[in-house]
Design an enzyme around this catalytic site. Sequence first.
Site, PDB file in Angstrom:
ATOM      1  NE  ARG A  38      -3.656   0.098   2.313  1.00  0.00           N
ATOM      2  CZ  ARG A  38      -4.270  -0.595   3.273  1.00  0.00           C
ATOM      3  NH1 ARG A  38      -3.986  -0.363   4.537  1.00  0.00           N
ATOM      4  NH2 ARG A  38      -5.155  -1.519   2.947  1.00  0.00           N
ATOM      5  CE1 TYR A  39       0.243   4.308   4.283  1.00  0.00           C
ATOM      6  CE2 TYR A  39       0.381   2.017   4.973  1.00  0.00           C
ATOM      7  CZ  TYR A  39      -0.229   3.259   5.054  1.00  0.00           C
ATOM      8  OH  TYR A  39      -1.289   3.452   5.892  1.00  0.00           O
ATOM      9  NE  ARG A  55       4.709   2.511   6.075  1.00  0.00           N
ATOM     10  CZ  ARG A  55       4.671   3.713   5.500  1.00  0.00           C
ATOM     11  NH1 ARG A  55       5.587   4.060   4.627  1.00  0.00           N
ATOM     12  NH2 ARG A  55       3.708   4.556   5.807  1.00  0.00           N
ATOM     13  CB  CYS A 111      -5.201 -15.834  15.600  1.00  0.00           C
ATOM     14  SG  CYS A 111      -4.808 -14.500  14.459  1.00  0.00           S
ATOM     15  CB  CYS A 126      -9.712  -9.991  18.107  1.00  0.00           C
ATOM     16  SG  CYS A 126      -8.161 -10.185  19.020  1.00  0.00           S
ATOM     17  CB  CYS A 131     -10.220  -9.965  13.369  1.00  0.00           C
ATOM     18  SG  CYS A 131      -8.783 -10.248  12.310  1.00  0.00           S
ATOM     19  NE  ARG A 162      -4.601  -8.203   7.294  1.00  0.00           N
ATOM     20  CZ  ARG A 162      -3.765  -7.644   8.175  1.00  0.00           C
ATOM     21  NH1 ARG A 162      -3.518  -8.255   9.306  1.00  0.00           N
ATOM     22  NH2 ARG A 162      -3.164  -6.502   7.906  1.00  0.00           N
ATOM     23  CG  ASP A 200     -10.116  -1.105  10.232  1.00  0.00           C
ATOM     24  OD1 ASP A 200      -9.921   0.121  10.159  1.00  0.00           O
ATOM     25  OD2 ASP A 200      -9.208  -1.951  10.330  1.00  0.00           O
ATOM     26  CG  ASP A 205      -5.815   1.466   7.886  1.00  0.00           C
ATOM     27  OD1 ASP A 205      -5.452   2.055   6.850  1.00  0.00           O
ATOM     28  OD2 ASP A 205      -5.203   0.497   8.364  1.00  0.00           O
ATOM     29  CE  LYS A 264      -1.514   1.706  10.295  1.00  0.00           C
ATOM     30  NZ  LYS A 264      -1.102   1.046   9.024  1.00  0.00           N
TER      31      LYS A 264
END
Length: 451
Positions: A184-185, A188, A197, A201, A204, A206, A365, A402, A409
């Site tokens: 995206r950036y 990075r 995981c 959570c 999440c 994703r 999100d 985001d 961000k």
Amino acid sequence: MHETMQESSSSEFLIDENDEPPSGEEAEEPPSGLAALPFQHAHSAPFVITPTHSFPVAPFIQPRRVARTSPGTRAFRRRFYPQVKDSQWNDWHWQIQNRIRSLGQAEMMLHLSDLERDALVHLGTSLPFGVTPYYMSLVSPDNPLDPLRRCVIPTIHEQMALPGEADDPLGEDAQSPVPGLVHRYPDRVLFLLSDFCSTYCRYCTRSRMVGHGSLTPQRDRLEAAMAYIRRTPTVRDVLVSGGDPLTMGEEKLEWVLKGLRSIPHVEIIRIGTKVPAVLPQRITPALVRMLRKYHPLWISVHFTHPDECTPESARACAMLADAGIPLGSQTVLLKGINDRVETMTDLVHGLLKMRVRPYYLYQCDPISGSAHFRTPVEKGLEIIRGLRGFTSGYAVPTYVIDAPGGGGKIPLMPDYVAGRQGDALILRNYEEKFFSYPDAADASCPDGIYQ
């Protein structure tokens, strides 16, 4: 199926001298750094870390001994795991293999509300349910509104998608040049090692992909991602995430880190993980010894509520920090969980005491079924106003959204600039007092001032 990912042997990091090692193996000695300090007697000489890189390290004074586990966790173990030895409980493999994953297990440990029970009955193909025994020991058995319980126990609200929500609100799939890599950036990339995981959570980002076995750490996929990084010289920073990369064994994780470190233009490697909060047993001497070989290495941890700042988590963070790994926490702002100034203040103070720098405070999100977690943006600004000036600057995270659709961000700050008065800038401080600053940047400079 996912448990086969765990490859390396377990090692103890919360054991007493009289605890038994895991069956069939020797208990591992603590490393020679500060992670070993709590095992030393008061008259012992202080340890000095011998790092893999040559920078000076001063001797340290042994910290006072702290509680090794909370009373709630001890009571939980006595009730539900009375036959489990310390060596098993403190083995991260055991924790993963014995996760709470079914309605029957949850009903045995919790008084489920109708909203929770219905969600577990009709979970279907959505985000899986899975909680480590350790983290379940932190959850209130009687209060469905308990902050940690809401983070990991599903409710029927997750199945109610509202306008503006999306399965992939950040547009990660559209910015993925190869499977499991998001670029995206400019400088990075996000490198997703797996979709597994230890604890899921419920908010999440994703949730569309984690826990379904669609993104596994297969060598050919990982090599393709690293090949993309190798042929893209603008990439200087790689964030290794998932899923949770620290649920992989040391051997496979080191293979990834070694491969990234061999790329000349990769300057920084970061790891994103919630392991110190939900599976602190994973932070073993063997893992720490491996990670410290790949500096500069940073770790972004994910803490949500002050109740996660336990003796076990503090110990895990100390081991990482003692290995020279900077720790920053990325916290999601969640309605009814951490959306009070007092709660967030307790959290950031607890993090600093664990040597974790509060890094980001994320607006939740808009994933599908997240309305019951999302707060108004003004609530986040209120929290930043309640922190800035009232506590240490190191304790104040950057509040960000985001941007949906892959915008990245975007930081948000309360408006501390009240206006102008001639050449003066009128500023508002944390006490709502006004101050004048002589902002003469556009004024003519006197002759010779720079000569």
